[in-house]
Design an enzyme around this catalytic site. Sequence first.
Site, mmCIF file in Angstrom:
data_model
loop_
_atom_site.group_PDB
_atom_site.id
_atom_site.type_symbol
_atom_site.label_atom_id
_atom_site.label_comp_id
_atom_site.label_asym_id
_atom_site.label_seq_id
_atom_site.Cartn_x
_atom_site.Cartn_y
_atom_site.Cartn_z
ATOM 1 N N TYR A 1 0.832 -1.205 0.000
ATOM 2 C CA TYR A 1 0.000 0.000 0.000
ATOM 3 C C TYR A 1 0.872 1.264 0.000
ATOM 4 O O TYR A 1 0.453 2.323 -0.434
ATOM 5 C CB TYR A 1 -0.929 -0.034 1.209
ATOM 6 C CG TYR A 1 -2.200 0.786 1.077
ATOM 7 C CD1 TYR A 1 -3.064 0.613 -0.002
ATOM 8 C CD2 TYR A 1 -2.553 1.731 2.043
ATOM 9 C CE1 TYR A 1 -4.230 1.350 -0.113
ATOM 10 C CE2 TYR A 1 -3.722 2.466 1.941
ATOM 11 C CZ TYR A 1 -4.552 2.272 0.875
ATOM 12 O OH TYR A 1 -5.717 3.007 0.770
ATOM 13 N N LYS B 1 -3.527 8.153 3.586
ATOM 14 C CA LYS B 1 -4.759 7.870 4.339
ATOM 15 C C LYS B 1 -4.635 8.368 5.783
ATOM 16 O O LYS B 1 -5.619 8.810 6.376
ATOM 17 C CB LYS B 1 -5.078 6.371 4.313
ATOM 18 C CG LYS B 1 -5.606 5.871 2.964
ATOM 19 C CD LYS B 1 -6.881 6.579 2.549
ATOM 20 C CE LYS B 1 -7.567 5.904 1.364
ATOM 21 N NZ LYS B 1 -8.618 6.767 0.779
HETATM 22 P P1 NAD Z 1 -12.700 3.749 -7.588
HETATM 23 O O1 NAD Z 1 -11.544 3.608 -8.493
HETATM 24 O O2 NAD Z 1 -14.013 3.279 -8.071
HETATM 25 O O3 NAD Z 1 -12.840 5.240 -7.068
HETATM 26 C C1 NAD Z 1 -11.751 6.123 -6.934
HETATM 27 C C2 NAD Z 1 -12.257 7.460 -7.436
HETATM 28 O O4 NAD Z 1 -11.283 8.479 -7.258
HETATM 29 C C3 NAD Z 1 -12.590 7.417 -8.932
HETATM 30 O O5 NAD Z 1 -13.956 7.696 -9.130
HETATM 31 C C4 NAD Z 1 -11.750 8.517 -9.511
HETATM 32 O O6 NAD Z 1 -12.447 9.218 -10.515
HETATM 33 C C5 NAD Z 1 -11.536 9.417 -8.279
HETATM 34 N N1 NAD Z 1 -10.437 10.346 -8.478
HETATM 35 C C6 NAD Z 1 -9.119 10.057 -8.663
HETATM 36 N N2 NAD Z 1 -8.446 11.213 -8.872
HETATM 37 C C7 NAD Z 1 -9.351 12.227 -8.795
HETATM 38 C C8 NAD Z 1 -9.280 13.644 -8.941
HETATM 39 N N3 NAD Z 1 -8.110 14.267 -9.197
HETATM 40 N N4 NAD Z 1 -10.419 14.373 -8.796
HETATM 41 C C9 NAD Z 1 -11.596 13.773 -8.536
HETATM 42 N N5 NAD Z 1 -11.733 12.436 -8.412
HETATM 43 C C10 NAD Z 1 -10.617 11.679 -8.544
HETATM 44 O O7 NAD Z 1 -12.289 2.949 -6.254
HETATM 45 P P2 NAD Z 1 -12.975 2.823 -4.808
HETATM 46 O O8 NAD Z 1 -12.367 1.598 -4.223
HETATM 47 O O9 NAD Z 1 -14.437 2.921 -4.886
HETATM 48 O O10 NAD Z 1 -12.335 4.062 -4.027
HETATM 49 C C11 NAD Z 1 -13.114 5.032 -3.378
HETATM 50 C C12 NAD Z 1 -12.483 5.414 -2.048
HETATM 51 O O11 NAD Z 1 -12.519 4.294 -1.169
HETATM 52 C C13 NAD Z 1 -11.020 5.847 -2.132
HETATM 53 O O12 NAD Z 1 -10.773 6.876 -1.204
HETATM 54 C C14 NAD Z 1 -10.293 4.584 -1.692
HETATM 55 O O13 NAD Z 1 -9.001 4.838 -1.207
HETATM 56 C C15 NAD Z 1 -11.238 4.135 -0.604
HETATM 57 N N6 NAD Z 1 -11.066 2.744 -0.175
HETATM 58 C C16 NAD Z 1 -11.035 1.741 -1.074
HETATM 59 C C17 NAD Z 1 -10.835 0.430 -0.650
HETATM 60 C C18 NAD Z 1 -10.752 -0.700 -1.649
HETATM 61 O O14 NAD Z 1 -10.228 -1.763 -1.293
HETATM 62 N N7 NAD Z 1 -11.255 -0.525 -2.869
HETATM 63 C C19 NAD Z 1 -10.708 0.144 0.720
HETATM 64 C C20 NAD Z 1 -10.764 1.204 1.629
HETATM 65 C C21 NAD Z 1 -10.949 2.496 1.173
#
Ligand code: NAD
Length: 257
Positions: A156, A163
């Site tokens: 990570y 984070k």
């Molecule tokens: P995802 O790829 O579907 O979503 C990530 C989003 O970030 C995308 O919609 C992308 O358009 C947006 N993004 C990136 N750069 C950007 C910018 N400059 N301006 C505006 N938007 C931007 O993936 P996800 O897993 O749904 O991620 C959503 C959140 O959840 C993130 O913060 C991620 O770190 C967090 N998260 C994910 C997981 C996992 O395992 N997938 C676990 C814990 C937390």
Amino acid sequence: MTGILTGKRILLTGVLMESSIAFHAARLAQEQGAEIILTAFPRPSLTEMAAKRLPRPDDVKVLELDVTDVAQLDGLAEAVRAELGGLDGVVHSIGFAPQDALGGNFLNTSFESVATAMHVSAFSLKSLTTACLPVMREGGSVVGLTFDARYAWPQYDWMGPAKAALEATSRYLARDLGKQNIRCNLIAAGPIRSMAAKSIPGFTELAEVWNNRSPLEWDVTDPGPAGRGVVALLSDWFPKTTGEIVHVDGGLHAVGA
Ligand code: NAD
């Protein structure tokens, strides 16, 4: 139909595909009676395509928003006012780190890449919130997504410190917005196989370990539980909770070896 978000107007970032956590938050928000507006990055077409799969696709407006673009942030409140009149909730579901900031390269990552990860993934919680503040109603709720930053995870890398910064930013926003009765909380989700997760080398191994150790069964293909957590924090059912991190991770955070 009445639900826990009836009468609420919610802006959601991060709806990229159906695998996005924010897609499920948006779906559940509509099911629970909210009016929603989505922001799109890198281009509206993907978000518009995903929006067609929501329960009430015709009621969804999509606005373009790069959360690092000051001009777009400056225009956000007026664009939202024109569409919905105001906001009762904002969802920050945004994360990004350049490839050299992930995958076991922690000791060699350039500061430029670290700065990008911090800007997009952590500072943006503040930028998005302050951009929406002029149209946020008293009693409003800001909700973001983290991956428990108390631990050093395999692969990570600099997303971990990003984070940690996000988590601290959420607490400071909670401190400064409390007087306006606006809450700021995070969901710490377990691993979900989204686009963001696929960009992390070694994600599959981490996901496998999760289900072996979490007290509750964990399904990496189901972003629904994290979406439910987001909707719960947007609702009036956590009226005195702010600066909090709610784990939606099958309980893994609570157990040792
Ligand atoms: P995802 O790829 O579907 O979503 C990530 C989003 O970030 C995308 O919609 C992308 O358009 C947006 N993004 C990136 N750069 C950007 C910018 N400059 N301006 C505006 N938007 C931007 O993936 P996800 O897993 O749904 O991620 C959503 C959140 O959840 C993130 O913060 C991620 O770190 C967090 N998260 C994910 C997981 C996992 O395992 N997938 C676990 C814990 C937390």
